[in-house]
Enzyme design. Structure first.
Site, PDB file in Angstrom:
ATOM      1  N   HIS A  63      -1.473  -8.034   3.410  1.00 47.39           N
ATOM      2  CA  HIS A  63      -1.540  -8.779   5.168  1.00 47.39           C
ATOM      3  C   HIS A  63      -2.562  -8.389   6.045  1.00 47.39           C
ATOM      4  O   HIS A  63      -2.243  -9.134   6.712  1.00 47.39           O
ATOM      5  CB  HIS A  63       0.186  -8.307   4.905  1.00 47.39           C
ATOM      6  CG  HIS A  63       0.730  -6.804   5.306  1.00 47.39           C
ATOM      7  ND1 HIS A  63       0.095  -7.175   6.795  1.00 47.39           N
ATOM      8  CD2 HIS A  63       1.166  -6.141   5.008  1.00 47.39           C
ATOM      9  CE1 HIS A  63       1.088  -5.459   6.701  1.00 47.39           C
ATOM     10  NE2 HIS A  63       1.850  -5.210   5.619  1.00 47.39           N
ATOM     11  N   ALA A 112       1.325  -1.686   0.219  1.00 48.51           N
ATOM     12  CA  ALA A 112      -0.068   0.053   0.177  1.00 48.51           C
ATOM     13  C   ALA A 112       0.852   0.840  -0.315  1.00 48.51           C
ATOM     14  O   ALA A 112       0.542   2.261  -0.614  1.00 48.51           O
ATOM     15  CB  ALA A 112      -0.661   0.176   0.935  1.00 48.51           C
ATOM     16  N   THR A 113       2.282   1.351   0.416  1.00 44.28           N
ATOM     17  CA  THR A 113       2.964   2.475   0.311  1.00 44.28           C
ATOM     18  C   THR A 113       2.700   2.467  -1.150  1.00 44.28           C
ATOM     19  O   THR A 113       3.254   4.132  -0.812  1.00 44.28           O
ATOM     20  CB  THR A 113       3.861   2.493   1.139  1.00 44.28           C
ATOM     21  OG1 THR A 113       3.240   1.480   3.115  1.00 44.28           O
ATOM     22  CG2 THR A 113       5.097   3.002   1.590  1.00 44.28           C
ATOM     23  N   CYS A 166       4.059   1.058  11.707  1.00 42.09           N
ATOM     24  CA  CYS A 166       5.693   2.129  11.584  1.00 42.09           C
ATOM     25  C   CYS A 166       6.282   2.874  12.320  1.00 42.09           C
ATOM     26  O   CYS A 166       6.730   3.404  11.662  1.00 42.09           O
ATOM     27  CB  CYS A 166       4.753   2.675  10.329  1.00 42.09           C
ATOM     28  SG  CYS A 166       3.267   1.713   8.284  1.00 42.09           S
ATOM     29  N   ASN A 169      -5.797   3.634  10.796  1.00 44.19           N
ATOM     30  CA  ASN A 169      -5.093   2.330  11.564  1.00 44.19           C
ATOM     31  C   ASN A 169      -4.953   2.146  12.915  1.00 44.19           C
ATOM     32  O   ASN A 169      -4.718   0.660  13.416  1.00 44.19           O
ATOM     33  CB  ASN A 169      -3.665   1.838  10.273  1.00 44.19           C
ATOM     34  CG  ASN A 169      -3.050   3.942  10.629  1.00 44.19           C
ATOM     35  OD1 ASN A 169      -3.431   4.041  10.755  1.00 44.19           O
ATOM     36  ND2 ASN A 169      -1.811   2.882  10.876  1.00 44.19           N
ATOM     37  N   THR A 218       8.513  -7.234 -12.724  1.00 45.56           N
ATOM     38  CA  THR A 218       8.126  -8.832 -12.953  1.00 45.56           C
ATOM     39  C   THR A 218       7.444  -9.003 -11.726  1.00 45.56           C
ATOM     40  O   THR A 218       8.317  -8.817 -10.328  1.00 45.56           O
ATOM     41  CB  THR A 218       9.130 -10.148 -12.697  1.00 45.56           C
ATOM     42  OG1 THR A 218      10.190  -9.461 -14.058  1.00 45.56           O
ATOM     43  CG2 THR A 218       8.982 -11.232 -12.626  1.00 45.56           C
ATOM     44  N   GLN A 270      -7.332  -1.379   6.079  1.00 45.39           N
ATOM     45  CA  GLN A 270      -7.610  -1.043   7.151  1.00 45.39           C
ATOM     46  C   GLN A 270      -9.544  -1.699   7.112  1.00 45.39           C
ATOM     47  O   GLN A 270      -9.797  -1.912   8.088  1.00 45.39           O
ATOM     48  CB  GLN A 270      -7.796  -0.573   8.129  1.00 45.39           C
ATOM     49  CG  GLN A 270      -6.279   0.248   8.339  1.00 45.39           C
ATOM     50  CD  GLN A 270      -5.074  -1.364   9.687  1.00 45.39           C
ATOM     51  OE1 GLN A 270      -6.324  -2.015   9.322  1.00 45.39           O
ATOM     52  NE2 GLN A 270      -4.125  -0.801   9.178  1.00 45.39           N
TER      53      GLN A 270
END
Length: 367
Positions: A191, A67-68, A310, A144, A227, A172
């Protein structure tokens, strides 16, 4: 170990693990025209459609490393069309706020809107801030740190009326609730929904132009070169499929777990943020005089957190809790408990009783 840190990451679903395992041996490059390559590419497209099924219609899913990256791609790559202003909210994830800070250094105007004590942004403030100079409005669906749900559909409508685009960080919220219609870009990752790490996605509404950040082979329709990993994409797809299928059961479980946790914790705790407009798998609460860092040390066999994973270790109070109007002391007396699909009611109750007992012991020693 009792795991109560679902906002940081979630356990990988057994079905996801099983879906991923064959792709450890099926190592073909999905961008190769060979037969194994085409098989890998086909598996990725199935995964893409499964992720898309959790997102609004009328757009394309581009896989990213997480997501970052997806948020950076949206914030830095969107076509500003002569507009130089970005509007966001003070409680956004660092991936948004830090990228906005970088954009401000490049000459963009960045407006960070405050929130109320409940963690919600005032829509009148949004209307005032968003004008014909605004290129993008970036607002998170589910916070979050405190689980508060922002009025995304209404914010998107305000942006559209001003001719601006709207970016929603749905990390979230994906799979836990319907993503509201209205955003032009949506970022998500695997995740947080029982999938693997290092795979995310950016959904882009048809007709919206985004310039790539990564150049190379032109993969992902030229938007994100590199890839792709069939194994990670398949894992994300399976996680999204499960989240969509199990959402009613997951929701009912989270509602029960919320009540179990509050009953076991007992009196003396204050919930941070709105209790009504909230995803209840996120329980962020504080107790006067609590040393939350010490609590974390005293209960090492219970995995919970003091805020965003984070920002852990920074030594600074949570910017989200400060934005609610909490003092440094109040922010440092807060803990975040996250639970979901694989949390057992008995384990959660036991963990919360032990947390309350440890907090009681701190209070006795401080008296």
């Amino acid at each position: 170990m009792i795991y109560l840190d679902y906002q940081a990451t979630t356990p990988v679903a057994p079905e996801v693990r099983q879906a991923m395992l064959p792709w450890l041996d099926h190592f073909a490059n999905p961008h190769s025209p060979s037969r194994p390559g085409r098989e890998a590419a086909a598996a990725i497209e199935i995964a893409r459609s499964r992720v898309a099924s959790c997102l609004p219609g009328g757009g394309q899913v581009t896989f990213t490393s997480g997501a970052t990256e997806a948020l950076n791609l949206a914030l830095r790559g969107v076509d500003v069309s002569g507009r130089d202003k970005i509007v966001t909210v003070a409680t956004e994830h660092a991936a948004v706020l830090d990228t906005c800070e970088w954009l401000a250094a490049q000459g963009r105007e960045v407006i960070r809107l405050p929130v109320g004590a409940d963690g919600l942004v005032d829509l009148d403030r949004v209307r005032t801030a968003v004008d014909d100079r605004t290129a993008l409005v970036a607002v998170m669906l589910v916070n979050n740190e405190i689980g508060v749900i922002q009025p995304i559909a209404e914010i998107a409508a305000i942006a559209r009326r001003a001719g601006a685009l709207m970016l929603c960080d749905a990390v979230q919220g994906l799979g836990r609730m319907a993503i509201p219609e209205g955003p032009d870009l949506v970022a998500c990752c695997a995740h947080k929904v029982h999938g693997p790490k290092m795979i995310g996605a950016l959904w882009v509404r048809d007709g919206v132009s985004v310039a790539p950040l990564i150049h190379g082979g032109g993969q992902e329709r030229g938007l994100r070169s590199g890839t792709l990993s069939p194994m990670l994409c398949v894992g994300f797809g399976e996680a999204a499929k499960l989240a969509r299928e199990q959402r009613p059961d997951d929701h009912a479980l989270v509602e029960r777990l919320w009540n179990v946790a509050l009953e076991a914790l007992g009196p003396g705790w204050q919930i941070n943020g709105s209790t009504e407009q909230r995803y209840r798998g996120n329980l962020n609460l504080r107790r006067n005089g609590l040393d939350s860092a010490r609590l974390l040390t005293d209960l090492r066999d219970i995995a919970f957190s003091l805020g965003s994973a984070c920002a852990s270790g920074s030594g600074r109070p949570s910017h989200v809790l400060r934005a609610l109007g909490l003092s440094d002391r109040e922010a440092r007396s807060s803990v975040r408990l996250g639970f979901g699909r694989y949390t057992k009611e008995a384990e959660l109750g036991d963990a919360c009783r032990r947390i309350a007992a440890a907090a009681d012991a701190q209070a006795r020693f401080a008296a």
